[in-house]
Design a protein around this motif. Structure first.
Motif, mmCIF file in Angstrom:
data_model
loop_
_atom_site.group_PDB
_atom_site.id
_atom_site.type_symbol
_atom_site.label_atom_id
_atom_site.label_comp_id
_atom_site.label_asym_id
_atom_site.label_seq_id
_atom_site.Cartn_x
_atom_site.Cartn_y
_atom_site.Cartn_z
ATOM 1 N N THR A 81 39.982 -39.711 43.265
ATOM 2 C CA THR A 81 39.778 -39.363 44.672
ATOM 3 C C THR A 81 40.145 -37.897 44.911
ATOM 4 O O THR A 81 40.857 -37.278 44.125
ATOM 5 C CB THR A 81 40.608 -40.256 45.602
ATOM 6 N N VAL B 108 39.731 -41.883 52.189
ATOM 7 C CA VAL B 108 40.866 -42.760 51.883
ATOM 8 C C VAL B 108 41.653 -43.144 53.122
ATOM 9 O O VAL B 108 42.432 -44.099 53.092
ATOM 10 C CB VAL B 108 41.811 -42.120 50.836
ATOM 11 N N ILE C 191 37.222 -46.699 51.291
ATOM 12 C CA ILE C 191 37.614 -46.472 49.902
ATOM 13 C C ILE C 191 37.474 -47.756 49.080
ATOM 14 O O ILE C 191 37.113 -47.715 47.897
ATOM 15 C CB ILE C 191 39.051 -45.887 49.808
ATOM 16 N N THR D 263 43.391 -47.032 47.469
ATOM 17 C CA THR D 263 42.657 -46.604 46.276
ATOM 18 C C THR D 263 42.934 -47.528 45.101
ATOM 19 O O THR D 263 42.025 -47.915 44.357
ATOM 20 C CB THR D 263 43.043 -45.163 45.908
#
Length: 268
Positions: free
Chosen positions: A16, A68, A74, A126
């Motif tokens: 990310t 995120v 996400i 995540t």
């Protein structure tokens, strides 16, 4: 000891914050090591342009637009990655924001909420989609990018310092939960890295690293069996000192330090 002892010829890294800074540099380092990439950020066009400029093989990377700060966003990106590219061997939760705040100002409470949402819950969101699949497979490496700023609170940095302290504690908790499953957790604490998040800082930034220099050091740590590391090593000594210095001395040392700017542009 290598953290990936039995990987095939093209392992996959899900990263990310891959549109700039540390995330982008880590993506390139992984690619140079022969890995395939799942690059995640809000700015898909920026990632696509960068990949083209670098001459990346289109068969070895995919781009996922996601935020995120939006948990469902996400998670959807992670699920798309697993459908299109398979289960990653490495997940790097790197996306983050850094703004100075003044708790006396009502609007800064909203800023602090956003910083915590991105820097703490964003890390958990995540990792979340990959935990059970990795546990069932019996292998995987999760890397949470925190900061040395999470070791002590700094004036004007209440949002950032508290978010990174929480990220450190979260990764430590997750490491314990995954013990014995074959899935490992590494908490990385960068010192100062020359990115858009630090360019406007108006105070000294000792041991400043380029994103590429940080990525090189981080890559070797990711490949190792380490569970916690401060980068660079000089900042590790600063971190140790910060942990043990009495409050009165720390307050005195920081008394006239320039505070971080408030309300900087969000970058991932």
């Amino acid at each position: 000891m290598n953290a990936f002892p039995e990987l095939g010829p093209a392992p996959l890294a899900f990263i990310t914050g891959a549109s700039s800074g540390i995330g982008q540099a880590l993506a390139l380092r992984c690619y140079q090591a022969g890995w395939s990439l799942a690059m995640v950020a809000r700015r898909g066009a920026s990632m696509a342009q960068w990949a083209a400029e670098q001459g990346l093989d289109a068969s070895r990377y995919a781009i996922y637009e996601a935020d995120v700060a939006d948990t469902e966003s996400i998670i959807a990106a992670a699920q798309s990655c697993m459908q299109q590219q398979g289960l990653p061997d490495l997940v790097v939760a790197n996306a983050g924001v850094s703004w100075g705040v003044d708790t006396a100002r009502r609007e800064d409470l909203d800023v602090m909420q956003q910083v915590l949402q991105v820097n703490v819950l964003g890390v958990a969101a995540t990792f979340h989609p990959f935990i059970e699949p990795m546990r069932k497979r019996g292998s995987g490496r999760m890397v949470g990018v925190a900061s040395v700023a999470g070791l002590r609170g700094l004036p004007g940095h209440a949002a950032y310092c508290s978010s990174k302290a929480a990220a450190i504690a979260y990764c430590e908790s997750l490491r314990g939960e995954l013990r014995g499953t074959g899935v490992s957790v590494l908490t990385l604490l960068p010192g100062y890295v020359d990115t858009q998040l630090t360019k406007s800082n108006q105070y000294a930034m000792p041991f400043l690293l380029s994103p590429e220099a940080f990525a090189e050091k981080a890559w070797h740590l990711i490949q190792s069996s380490r569970s916690y590391a401060i980068v660079p090593w000089q900042m590790a000594w600063v971190g140790r000192l910060m942990k043990i210095i009495p409050n009165a001395l720390l307050d005195l040392a920081l008394e006239n330090r320039t505070r971080k700017n408030r309300h900087l542009e969000t970058l991932d």
